[in-house]
Design a protein around this motif. Sequence first.
Motif, PDB file in Angstrom:
ATOM      1  N   ILE A 135       4.626   5.546   3.056  1.00 52.31           N
ATOM      2  CA  ILE A 135       4.156   6.943   3.086  1.00 52.31           C
ATOM      3  C   ILE A 135       4.990   7.723   2.079  1.00 52.31           C
ATOM      4  O   ILE A 135       6.208   7.818   2.220  1.00 52.31           O
ATOM      5  CB  ILE A 135       4.296   7.573   4.483  1.00 52.31           C
ATOM      6  CG1 ILE A 135       3.561   6.749   5.538  1.00 52.31           C
ATOM      7  CG2 ILE A 135       3.759   9.008   4.464  1.00 52.31           C
ATOM      8  CD1 ILE A 135       3.740   7.272   6.957  1.00 52.31           C
ATOM      9  N   GLU A 164      -2.897  -5.033   5.371  1.00 57.07           N
ATOM     10  CA  GLU A 164      -1.766  -4.672   4.522  1.00 57.07           C
ATOM     11  C   GLU A 164      -0.526  -5.355   5.073  1.00 57.07           C
ATOM     12  O   GLU A 164      -0.411  -5.575   6.286  1.00 57.07           O
ATOM     13  CB  GLU A 164      -1.544  -3.156   4.494  1.00 57.07           C
ATOM     14  CG  GLU A 164      -2.722  -2.331   3.999  1.00 57.07           C
ATOM     15  CD  GLU A 164      -3.022  -2.533   2.531  1.00 57.07           C
ATOM     16  OE1 GLU A 164      -2.162  -3.086   1.813  1.00 57.07           O
ATOM     17  OE2 GLU A 164      -4.119  -2.152   2.092  1.00 57.07           O
ATOM     18  N   THR A 192       3.153  -0.672   4.556  1.00 53.14           N
ATOM     19  CA  THR A 192       2.629   0.558   3.970  1.00 53.14           C
ATOM     20  C   THR A 192       3.731   1.590   3.778  1.00 53.14           C
ATOM     21  O   THR A 192       4.537   1.834   4.680  1.00 53.14           O
ATOM     22  CB  THR A 192       1.519   1.146   4.861  1.00 53.14           C
ATOM     23  OG1 THR A 192       0.444   0.198   4.937  1.00 53.14           O
ATOM     24  CG2 THR A 192       1.000   2.461   4.305  1.00 53.14           C
ATOM     25  N   LYS A 245      -5.912   5.947   9.067  1.00 55.45           N
ATOM     26  CA  LYS A 245      -6.566   4.783   8.468  1.00 55.45           C
ATOM     27  C   LYS A 245      -5.542   3.705   8.093  1.00 55.45           C
ATOM     28  O   LYS A 245      -5.811   2.504   8.208  1.00 55.45           O
ATOM     29  CB  LYS A 245      -7.359   5.202   7.238  1.00 55.45           C
ATOM     30  CG  LYS A 245      -8.666   5.915   7.553  1.00 55.45           C
ATOM     31  CD  LYS A 245      -9.654   4.964   8.230  1.00 55.45           C
ATOM     32  CE  LYS A 245     -10.988   5.646   8.462  1.00 55.45           C
ATOM     33  NZ  LYS A 245     -11.954   4.751   9.175  1.00 55.45           N
ATOM     34  N   ALA A 246      -4.368   4.143   7.640  1.00 52.63           N
ATOM     35  CA  ALA A 246      -3.329   3.177   7.248  1.00 52.63           C
ATOM     36  C   ALA A 246      -2.841   2.387   8.454  1.00 52.63           C
ATOM     37  O   ALA A 246      -2.600   1.176   8.361  1.00 52.63           O
ATOM     38  CB  ALA A 246      -2.171   3.909   6.586  1.00 52.63           C
ATOM     39  N   ASP A 292       0.843  -1.195   0.000  1.00 55.25           N
ATOM     40  CA  ASP A 292       0.000   0.000   0.000  1.00 55.25           C
ATOM     41  C   ASP A 292       0.875   1.241   0.000  1.00 55.25           C
ATOM     42  O   ASP A 292       1.995   1.227   0.540  1.00 55.25           O
ATOM     43  CB  ASP A 292      -0.899   0.002   1.248  1.00 55.25           C
ATOM     44  CG  ASP A 292      -1.989   1.065   1.195  1.00 55.25           C
ATOM     45  OD1 ASP A 292      -2.392   1.450   0.080  1.00 55.25           O
ATOM     46  OD2 ASP A 292      -2.440   1.505   2.270  1.00 55.25           O
ATOM     47  N   GLU A 293       0.389   2.306  -0.627  1.00 55.00           N
ATOM     48  CA  GLU A 293       1.084   3.594  -0.646  1.00 55.00           C
ATOM     49  C   GLU A 293       0.087   4.689  -0.303  1.00 55.00           C
ATOM     50  O   GLU A 293      -1.000   4.741  -0.878  1.00 55.00           O
ATOM     51  CB  GLU A 293       1.703   3.853  -2.018  1.00 55.00           C
ATOM     52  CG  GLU A 293       2.457   5.177  -2.112  1.00 55.00           C
ATOM     53  CD  GLU A 293       3.126   5.394  -3.460  1.00 55.00           C
ATOM     54  OE1 GLU A 293       3.066   6.516  -3.994  1.00 55.00           O
ATOM     55  OE2 GLU A 293       3.704   4.413  -3.975  1.00 55.00           O
ATOM     56  N   ILE A 294       0.470   5.560   0.631  1.00 52.69           N
ATOM     57  CA  ILE A 294      -0.451   6.589   1.106  1.00 52.69           C
ATOM     58  C   ILE A 294       0.239   7.947   1.190  1.00 52.69           C
ATOM     59  O   ILE A 294       1.459   8.053   1.114  1.00 52.69           O
ATOM     60  CB  ILE A 294      -1.003   6.245   2.508  1.00 52.69           C
ATOM     61  CG1 ILE A 294       0.140   6.250   3.549  1.00 52.69           C
ATOM     62  CG2 ILE A 294      -1.746   4.923   2.497  1.00 52.69           C
ATOM     63  CD1 ILE A 294      -0.318   6.332   4.981  1.00 52.69           C
ATOM     64  N   ASP A 295      -0.571   8.969   1.370  1.00 52.73           N
ATOM     65  CA  ASP A 295      -0.130  10.303   1.751  1.00 52.73           C
ATOM     66  C   ASP A 295      -0.165  10.386   3.275  1.00 52.73           C
ATOM     67  O   ASP A 295      -0.926   9.660   3.926  1.00 52.73           O
ATOM     68  CB  ASP A 295      -1.059  11.347   1.126  1.00 52.73           C
ATOM     69  CG  ASP A 295      -0.673  12.766   1.498  1.00 52.73           C
ATOM     70  OD1 ASP A 295      -1.245  13.295   2.486  1.00 52.73           O
ATOM     71  OD2 ASP A 295       0.206  13.338   0.832  1.00 52.73           O
ATOM     72  N   GLU A 336      -3.340  10.316   5.317  1.00 55.11           N
ATOM     73  CA  GLU A 336      -4.084   9.059   5.404  1.00 55.11           C
ATOM     74  C   GLU A 336      -3.536   8.128   6.479  1.00 55.11           C
ATOM     75  O   GLU A 336      -4.012   6.991   6.617  1.00 55.11           O
ATOM     76  CB  GLU A 336      -4.056   8.341   4.053  1.00 55.11           C
ATOM     77  CG  GLU A 336      -4.615   9.135   2.892  1.00 55.11           C
ATOM     78  CD  GLU A 336      -4.375   8.445   1.564  1.00 55.11           C
ATOM     79  OE1 GLU A 336      -5.278   7.715   1.118  1.00 55.11           O
ATOM     80  OE2 GLU A 336      -3.271   8.632   0.993  1.00 55.11           O
ATOM     81  N   ALA A 337      -2.564   8.583   7.255  1.00 51.50           N
ATOM     82  CA  ALA A 337      -1.888   7.725   8.223  1.00 51.50           C
ATOM     83  C   ALA A 337      -2.818   7.071   9.249  1.00 51.50           C
ATOM     84  O   ALA A 337      -2.655   5.881   9.548  1.00 51.50           O
ATOM     85  CB  ALA A 337      -0.776   8.494   8.928  1.00 51.50           C
ATOM     86  N   ARG A 361      -5.441  -0.258   9.198  1.00 50.44           N
ATOM     87  CA  ARG A 361      -5.394  -1.370   8.257  1.00 50.44           C
ATOM     88  C   ARG A 361      -4.185  -2.269   8.526  1.00 50.44           C
ATOM     89  O   ARG A 361      -4.292  -3.493   8.475  1.00 50.44           O
ATOM     90  CB  ARG A 361      -5.347  -0.841   6.817  1.00 50.44           C
ATOM     91  CG  ARG A 361      -6.656  -0.253   6.327  1.00 50.44           C
ATOM     92  CD  ARG A 361      -6.551   0.214   4.881  1.00 50.44           C
ATOM     93  NE  ARG A 361      -6.216  -0.892   3.993  1.00 50.44           N
ATOM     94  CZ  ARG A 361      -7.090  -1.775   3.531  1.00 50.44           C
ATOM     95  NH1 ARG A 361      -8.362  -1.687   3.873  1.00 50.44           N
ATOM     96  NH2 ARG A 361      -6.708  -2.738   2.714  1.00 50.44           N
TER      97      ARG A 361
END
Length: 372
Positions: free
Chosen positions: A362, A357, A360, A347-348, A338-341, A344-345, A351
């Motif tokens: 960032i 996941e 993840t 929720k990440a 997974d890759e996030i901004d 979004e931490a 998960r």
Amino acid sequence: MSSQVRTMRAVLWEGEVEHVSVKDVPVPTIRHPEDVIVRITSAALCGTDLHIYSGELGSSTTPWILGHEGIGIVTAVGSAVDVFKVGDKVVVPDAPSSGELEVEGSASLYSNIHAEYVRVTFADDSLIKIPDTPGTDDRDYLLLSDIWPTAWTCLNLSGFQPGDSVAVFGAGPLGLLCAYSALLRGASIVYSIDHVTSRLNVAKSIGAVPIDFTKGDPATQILAMRPLGVHRVCECVGAGAALNPKLEHQPDYIINQAVAMASVNGGIGIIGGYAALPDTEGTPRGHNIPAKISFPISELQGKALTMSGAAVDAKLVWPQLLGLLETGRAHPSFVFSDEIDIEEAPKAYERFFKRREIKTLIKFDWNKNKEF
């Protein structure tokens, strides 16, 4: 007239179990001549972050910034820094070189890489410069910060030699990289022990034999295939997350199973967390990791097993791992799912904690954010 304090976005642990927040905090500045400031371009969530998230590990007080795996660009250097300059692309390790004893406030811990900037102490001995060329996969190099060196070291602690058979407890990112490293280093066979189907599928995809421990004790399953047991067992889970086949928390389960499946003259490496901490504001569930567990000492002695565990200094194995990346022999970034901004931490983390996941990333998009 007072100057305006510059701020950045950061992921904070504020003492609420299974919750993190993203807030504005002051941008770090050079405090000592040996410091550098690094603008983080990529960071990652680690299993240790989950122990903090669940209130088992960390500082006794709050708040503080999470994260200890990152890559970035040097933006400022102290007067005593010789090796690095502004513009260098670097890996930030999970722990700096300890040039001196430095005591800081609870919000200024070194492992604070889930943020736009980080101050790195004793930079000449703490950082490693990496290529900044097209085609370089930053995700591979990012794993040098902590998790891949930790997985590699677990094998070392077990006494691993090429040709050995290996069993790895845990198919999270740490366990998967331990299994991957064992195969890379010439293991004859690697068993990957977990209960999450998606993780076991990844283990199978890299060449490991998946063992679902909800189908029976893993030692029983492995001994049915290898009556003499496995040469090396790697513990990549820890007491806080140790589950038995009924998926009940049982802190001593993995260690007992490891001794049961190890062959005579075999070895066990422990890299999962067994550090017991008191219940505090920052570790409200410290009691989840007991200071003592039951252990089959008679069986360990009877088999002439060795067992070793340690905290890992990622920098000690950088030369080996960097060479594997530079020659294209290793591509450990397969663990990212997974890759996030940074926004979004929360929720990440949720998960990741629920094992939805594997690992993840960032990613900080500096084309969209203001740059200092």
